[in-house]
Design a protein around this motif. Structure first.
Motif, PDB file in Angstrom:
ATOM      1  N   ARG A  44       0.839  -1.206   0.000  1.00  0.00           N
ATOM      2  CA  ARG A  44       0.000   0.000   0.000  1.00  0.00           C
ATOM      3  C   ARG A  44       0.871   1.252   0.000  1.00  0.00           C
ATOM      4  O   ARG A  44       0.591   2.222  -0.711  1.00  0.00           O
ATOM      5  CB  ARG A  44      -0.935  -0.002   1.217  1.00  0.00           C
ATOM      6  CG  ARG A  44      -2.080  -0.993   1.120  1.00  0.00           C
ATOM      7  CD  ARG A  44      -3.180  -0.648   2.129  1.00  0.00           C
ATOM      8  NE  ARG A  44      -2.663  -0.566   3.486  1.00  0.00           N
ATOM      9  CZ  ARG A  44      -2.595  -1.590   4.327  1.00  0.00           C
ATOM     10  NH1 ARG A  44      -3.009  -2.789   3.931  1.00  0.00           N
ATOM     11  NH2 ARG A  44      -2.129  -1.434   5.549  1.00  0.00           N
ATOM     12  N   GLY A  47       2.395   1.741  -3.496  1.00  0.00           N
ATOM     13  CA  GLY A  47       1.435   2.263  -4.458  1.00  0.00           C
ATOM     14  C   GLY A  47       1.179   3.744  -4.270  1.00  0.00           C
ATOM     15  O   GLY A  47       1.084   4.499  -5.244  1.00  0.00           O
ATOM     16  N   ASP A 158      -2.393  -3.376  -4.602  1.00  0.00           N
ATOM     17  CA  ASP A 158      -3.033  -2.352  -3.772  1.00  0.00           C
ATOM     18  C   ASP A 158      -3.141  -2.780  -2.309  1.00  0.00           C
ATOM     19  O   ASP A 158      -3.838  -2.143  -1.521  1.00  0.00           O
ATOM     20  CB  ASP A 158      -4.411  -1.987  -4.322  1.00  0.00           C
ATOM     21  CG  ASP A 158      -5.347  -3.184  -4.412  1.00  0.00           C
ATOM     22  OD1 ASP A 158      -4.950  -4.296  -4.011  1.00  0.00           O
ATOM     23  OD2 ASP A 158      -6.480  -3.010  -4.904  1.00  0.00           O
ATOM     24  N   ARG A 160      -4.342  -5.709  -1.022  1.00  0.00           N
ATOM     25  CA  ARG A 160      -5.406  -6.632  -0.630  1.00  0.00           C
ATOM     26  C   ARG A 160      -4.887  -8.059  -0.540  1.00  0.00           C
ATOM     27  O   ARG A 160      -4.127  -8.504  -1.395  1.00  0.00           O
ATOM     28  CB  ARG A 160      -6.560  -6.585  -1.630  1.00  0.00           C
ATOM     29  CG  ARG A 160      -7.384  -5.310  -1.593  1.00  0.00           C
ATOM     30  CD  ARG A 160      -8.479  -5.369  -2.635  1.00  0.00           C
ATOM     31  NE  ARG A 160      -7.917  -5.443  -3.978  1.00  0.00           N
ATOM     32  CZ  ARG A 160      -8.589  -5.892  -5.035  1.00  0.00           C
ATOM     33  NH1 ARG A 160      -9.827  -6.333  -4.899  1.00  0.00           N
ATOM     34  NH2 ARG A 160      -8.017  -5.911  -6.228  1.00  0.00           N
TER      35      ARG A 160
END
Length: 200
Positions: A44, A47, A158, A160
Motif C-alpha cells: 500500500r 502504491g 493495492d 489486498r
C-alpha cells in the motif's frame, strides 16, 4: 515513509548481494516482513508513493532490477514455516519464504516428495519457486508445477490479501485464478503462502 508503517526490524539498508552485485543499482531499502499484514502495508505504501516493489525469495533468480526508477526489495525470507501438512491427504501448505529443502525434509519423514527437479531446486524458497514457474525434466512424467499447486494466498499491488484455490485436490469453486500467478515473477502480486500436492 516505510518507518511509519513497518517495524524498524523489518527494514534494512543492506546492499544487494549475489546475482545483483555489479549492476550498479541499489534499492531504497530492503524490507523483511514477518506477516501478511506487513506485506500488505508495504505494498500500500509503495502504491501511494510511486515506488516499485520487487519481491525476492532466496535470490536464485534475477528480476528486472535494471529498469530505471525508485524501487524497494521485499524479501520473503522471514515468512517461513509449514502451516498445515496432511500426509494422508498428500497436501501441504507452507509460507512463501519456507525453503524447499525444509519442505523436502518434512515430506521425507512420511516417504513423500515433490516431483520438481530444476537445477539447485532445494536452494529455492517455495514462493520464489512458484513465482518463477519452474518444473524441471520430471514434468514429462508428473506434469508441470501448475498442475500441483492447489491454492495460494497473495497480496495484490493495492495491498489486498487474496485467497486463491484451496487446500484440497477436489476444489472446483469459482474461476481458476492460480495459473496466471504461477510463473508471473511477482508481477501480479506477492505470494505469501502456497498449498501443494505431494506424491507418495
Amino acid at each position: 515513509m516505510l518507518t511509519d508503517i513497518l517495524p524498524s526490524a523489518a527494514i534494512s539498508g543492506e546492499r544487494l548481494t549475489g546475482p545483483w552485485q555489479g549492476l550498479g543499482i541499489e534499492p531504497e531499502a530492503i524490507v523483511h516482513p514477518e506477516s501478511v499484514e506487513e506485506v500488505s502495508a508495504a505494498l500500500r505504501w509503495a502504491g501511494a508513493s510511486g515506488v516499485r516493489i520487487i519481491a525476492v525469495g532466496s535470490g536464485c533468480h534475477l528480476p528486472a532490477l535494471w529498469q530505471e526508477g525508485r524501487f524497494v526489495v521485499l524479501s520473503t525470507t522471514r515468512l517461513t514455516g509449514i502451516e498445515i501438512y496432511e500426509p494422508a491427504d498428500l497436501t501441504l501448505t507452507a509460507r512463501s519464504g519456507t525453503s524447499l529443502a525444509d519442505i523436502d525434509a518434512e515430506l521425507r519423514t512420511h516417504r513423500q516428495w515433490l516431483p520438481f527437479d530444476p537445477p539447485h531446486v532445494l536452494d529455492h524458497t517455495l514462493g520464489g519457486f512458484v513465482a518463477t514457474g519452474q518444473s524441471g525434466p520430471l514434468w514429462m512424467g508428473y506434469g508441470e508445477l501448475r498442475n500441483h499447486v492447489l491454492g495460494m494466498t497473495i497480496v495484490s499491488g493495492d495491498g489486498r490479501m487474496l485467497k486463491l484455490g484451496g487446500r484440497v485436490m477436489k476444489n472446483v469453486a469459482g474461476f481458476d485464478l492460480l495459473k496466471p500467478i504461477i510463473g508471473s515473477h511477482g508481477r501480479l502480486g506477492v505470494i505469501t503462502s502456497v498449498s501443494l500436492r505431494a506424491f507418495p
